[in-house]
Scaffold this active site. Structure first.
Site, PDB file in Angstrom:
ATOM      1  N   ASP A 237       0.880  -1.173   0.000  1.00 54.08           N
ATOM      2  CA  ASP A 237       0.000   0.000   0.000  1.00 54.08           C
ATOM      3  C   ASP A 237       0.918   1.223   0.000  1.00 54.08           C
ATOM      4  O   ASP A 237       1.600   1.505   0.993  1.00 54.08           O
ATOM      5  CB  ASP A 237      -0.861  -0.061   1.277  1.00 54.08           C
ATOM      6  CG  ASP A 237      -1.837   1.099   1.390  1.00 54.08           C
ATOM      7  OD1 ASP A 237      -1.635   2.120   0.705  1.00 54.08           O
ATOM      8  OD2 ASP A 237      -2.800   0.966   2.179  1.00 54.08           O
ATOM      9  N   HIS A 238       0.908   1.928  -1.105  1.00 53.07           N
ATOM     10  CA  HIS A 238       1.870   3.027  -1.248  1.00 53.07           C
ATOM     11  C   HIS A 238       1.544   4.214  -0.337  1.00 53.07           C
ATOM     12  O   HIS A 238       2.331   5.147  -0.211  1.00 53.07           O
ATOM     13  CB  HIS A 238       1.934   3.474  -2.715  1.00 53.07           C
ATOM     14  CG  HIS A 238       3.270   4.017  -3.113  1.00 53.07           C
ATOM     15  ND1 HIS A 238       4.246   4.375  -2.205  1.00 53.07           N
ATOM     16  CD2 HIS A 238       3.812   4.260  -4.329  1.00 53.07           C
ATOM     17  CE1 HIS A 238       5.307   4.825  -2.841  1.00 53.07           C
ATOM     18  NE2 HIS A 238       5.075   4.773  -4.134  1.00 53.07           N
TER      19      HIS A 238
END
Ligand code: COA
Length: 551
Positions: A523-524
Site C-alpha cells: 500500500d503506497h
C-alpha cells in the site's frame, strides 16, 4: 382552555398503522405540529403531528397498538391563543396532515384562532429571534449559513449552533430576503436572542398557495424547529443509482430535522431525491438513500454511484450462445467484495525480486527423513514465514494499518502472518500467530494443519483474523511473477512464484542457481518504494543464507 381530542389524521392511503413510538406523555406541553406518535405502515414510518399547541392530558395508545384515520390517540388542553396555526414555513400545502390541522383551527372558537395578518400585498420587515433550543441555552454559533441579500425559503437554515451534546440548525421561520445579520460566529445564543432582520414578502409565493383565502397566520420566530415527517400519500421513491443529483449550487429543499438526520448518517442531501411536495426531502428519503448506498456497498457491484466508479453493464450473453447462470457461493461473493474493496482503496505497487534458494532447498530436502519421523512435511513455506517475520521486525513500517478516519497509523507489536490457501470452495487465509517466536518445524506443522482445516471448511473465524501481513504462494503450481492484491487493512502481501534454475553470473561464470521469484505488493500510502526494495532484499538475503534466520 378547552380540551380537544388528538386524532389520527389522513394516513395517505395507509389503512391501519402500528404505533412504534410514543413521543409525548401526560403533562407535556406541545406546539402545533410537534410529533406526538411515530407510526409505521408497511411502506413508511411517519410522525403524527399535534393538531394544536397545548398540554397533553391523556395518551390512550401504547407502542404496538394499531391505529387508523380518525382514531383518538389522546387528549390535550389547547393553550388559548398561544398555539394557533403557526405554520410559518408552510411550503407543504398538499400535506393532508396540514389540511387537517387547518380544519381544526377553523372549528375552534374565534378567540383561539391565531392572529392572522391580512396580506397587504407588499413586504414587511421582521426580526428573527432564536426559537426554543430543546432545553439548551448559551450555545455558540459555529456557522452562519446565510449572507445579507440572500433570498431564502422558510425552514432554510440560518445559523448552526453546537452544544456539548448536539449540533442544531436554526431554521428561518419565513421566506424572504436576508437583511442585517445581528450575530457573528462564536456568539452564544439563547432563546429569544435576535438573529437577523428579514424582508418578508406578504403576497405571492408559497405562503399564498398554502392559504385558501389569501390569509396566512403570522409566522412566529419562536416556533420550535418542526418535524419534517408528516403523513404522506406515498412511500418515498427508491433511492436508486439512476438518480441524477441536482447541479452543484442547486438549493436542497429539506427542513432542519431532515438535515440533522442526514448529518448524523453522513448522507449528502444533494444526492437525495425528495419525495415530498415540491421535491422536498423527507426523513424517509434519507433512510431510503442510506439503505440503497449500504446495499450497493455490500453488493460491491453495479453502478457504484457513491464511489464515482462506473459499473459494468452486462450484455445479454445468450445472444452469443447458450449460457447457464448459477448463484455465487457466499465465499466467492465475500472474496469478490474484499478484492474490490482493497483494489479500490489501496494504491498498489508491486516490487519484484529473485531470491537464490539453492542452499535453502538443499537444506530443506535434507530434512525429508526427519520430517517423515515427525509426520511433518517441510516445504518452502515455513522458511518464507520465518524470513517475512524477520523482515517485518526489521522494517516495522510494514507492520501497520492506516486509520484514515482518525489520521493515525496503527503499529502492531506482534507478528501474525496470514497464508493464502487455495481450497475447492475458494481462497481462505488462516493466520499463524507469533511467527517470530516459532521454529521451522512448528511453522511447518501449523501451516499444514491450518491449510487442511481450510480445505475441510473447519477454520474458525478467529483463526482467520489478526494478520499483519500475508503470504500467497503459487510456487507449487507455477508462474514466474504476479501482482497480489493487498489484504487490507494490512499494508503488504508477498506473492511467491515457482522457483526455477537460472544462470546467475558470479563475477567469472554463469552458475546454475535455483531462483525463487518474489512479488511484494504494498500500500503506497503506508510504505514507500525504497522501503519495499529494502524489504525484498532483506528477504532475498535471508532466504539466500538461511543461517541468518537464526541471528
Ligand atoms: N517453487 C517451487 N516449488 C514449490 C514452491 C515454490 N515456490 N512452493 C512449494 N513448492 C513445492 C513444494 O515443495 C511441494 O513439492 P514437493 O512435494 O516436491 O516437496 C509442492 O510444491 C507442493 O507444495 P504445497 O503442498 O503447496 O505446500 P506449500 O507449503 O508450499 O504451500 C499452501 C501451502 C497452502 C500455501 C498452498 O498449498 C496453496 O494453497 N497455495 C495457493 C495459494 C493461492 O491460491 N494463492 C492465490 C491467492 S490470489
Amino acid at each position: 382552555m378547552s380540551e380537544q381530542e388528538i386524532k389520527v389524521p389522513d394516513l395517505g392511503g395507509a389503512d391501519e398503522v402500528e404505533v412504534i413510538e410514543v413521543l409525548v406523555s401526560k403533562g407535556d406541553s406541545v406546539e402545533e405540529e410537534d410529533p406526538i406518535l411515530t407510526v409505521e405502515s408497511d411502506k413508511a414510518s411517519v410522525e403524527l403531528p399535534s393538531p394544536g399547541a397545548g398540554k397533553i392530558t391523556k395518551i390512550t395508545v401504547k407502542v404496538g397498538d394499531k391505529v387508523k384515520e380518525g382514531d383518538v390517540v389522546g387528549m390535550m388542553e389547547a393553550s388559548g391563543d398561544a398555539g394557533g396555526s403557526d405554520d410559518s414555513g408552510d411550503d407543504e400545502p398538499e400535506q393532508k396532515a396540514d389540511e387537517k390541522a387547518e380544519e381544526k383551527q377553523e372549528e375552534k372558537p374565534a378567540e383561539t384562532k391565531p392572529a392572522a395578518k391580512k396580506s397587504s400585498g407588499g413586504s414587511r420587515k421582521e426580526t428573527v429571534t432564536v426559537p426554543a433550543l430543546d432545553g439548551f441555552d448559551n450555545v455558540p454559533i459555529i456557522e452562519i449559513n446565510v449572507a445579507e441579500g440572500d433570498t431564502i425559503e422558510a425552514d432554510d437554515p440560518l445559523v448552526t449552533v453546537e452544544s456539548d451534546k448536539a449540533t442544531m440548525e436554526i431554521p428561518s421561520p419565513y421566506a424572504g430576503k436576508v437583511g442585517k445579520i445581528l450575530v457573528s460566529e462564536g456568539d452564544k445564543l439563547s432563546e429569544g436572542d435576535k438573529l437577523l432582520e428579514m424582508t418578508v414578502q406578504e403576497d405571492g409565493g408559497e405562503q399564498d398557495e398554502a392559504s385558501e383565502e389569501g390569509e396566512k397566520p403570522e409566522p412566529k420566530s419562536e416556533d420550535k424547529p418542526k418535524s419534517e415527517d408528516k403523513p404522506k400519500q406515498e412511500a418515498p421513491e427508491p433511492q436508486g443509482s439512476t438518480y441524477e443529483p441536482p447541479a452543484p449550487g442547486t438549493k436542497v429543499h429539506a427542513g432542519p430535522a431532515v438535515r440533522k438526520l442526514a448529518r448524523e448518517l453522513g448522507a449528502d442531501l444533494a444526492r437525495i431525491k425528495g419525495s415530498g411536495p415540491k421535491s422536498r426531502i423527507i426523513k424517509d428519503d434519507v433512510h431510503a438513500y442510506v439503505k440503497s448506498q449500504l446495499k450497493q456497498a455490500q453488493q460491491g457491484g453495479g453502478v457504484a454511484t457513491g464511489s464515482g466508479i462506473p459499473g459494468v453493464k452486462l450484455p445479454d450473453f445468450s445472444q452469443f450462445g447458450e449460457v447457464k447462470r448459477e448463484a455465487m457461493s457466499r465465499m466467492m461473493f465475500a472474496t469478490a467484495n474484499n478484492m474490490q474493496r482493497s483494489w479500490l482503496n489501496v494504491p498498489h505497487v508491486t516490487q519484484f525480486e529473485d531470491a537464490d534458494i539453492t542452499d535453502m532447498e538443499d537444506f530443506r530436502k535434507a530434512q525429508k527423513a526427519a520430517g517423515e519421523k515427525k509426520g511433518v512435511k517441510m516445504t518452502p513455506l515455513p522458511f518464507l514465514l520465518k524470513a517475512c517475520a524477520t523482515a517485518l521486525a526489521e522494517l516495522p513500517q510494514f507492520n501497520v494499518s492506516l486509520d484514515m478516519e482518525r489520521k493515525e497509523v496503527v503499529r502492531k507489536q506482534f507478528i501474525h502472518i496470514g497464508i493464502a490457501v487455495d481450497t475447492p470452495n475458494g481462497l481462505m487465509v488462516p493466520v499463524i500467530r507469533d511467527v517470530d517466536k516459532k521454529g521451522l518445524w512448528e511453522l511447518a506443522a501449523e501451516s499444514a494443519e491450518l491449510a487442511q482445516k481450510a480445505r475441510d471448511k473447519q477454520l474458525k473465524p478467529a483463526e482467520m483474523q489478526g494478520a499483519c501481513f500475508t503470504i500467497t504462494s503459487l510456487g507449487g503450481i507455477g508462474g514466474t511473477a504476479f501482482t497480489p492484491i493487498v489484504n487490507t487493512p494490512e499494508v503488504a502481501i508477498l506473492g511467491v512464484s515457482k522457483a526455477a534454475m537460472k544462470p546467475v553470473w558470479d563475477g567469472k561464470d554463469f552458475q546454475p542457481r535455483l531462483m525463487l521469484p518474489l512479488s511484494l505488493s504494498y500500500d503506497h500510502r503506508a510504505v514507500n518504494g525504497a522501503d519495499a526494495a529494502r524489504f525484498t532484499s532483506v528477504l532475498s538475503q535471508l532466504l539466500g543464507d538461511i543461517r541468518s534466520l537464526l541471528l
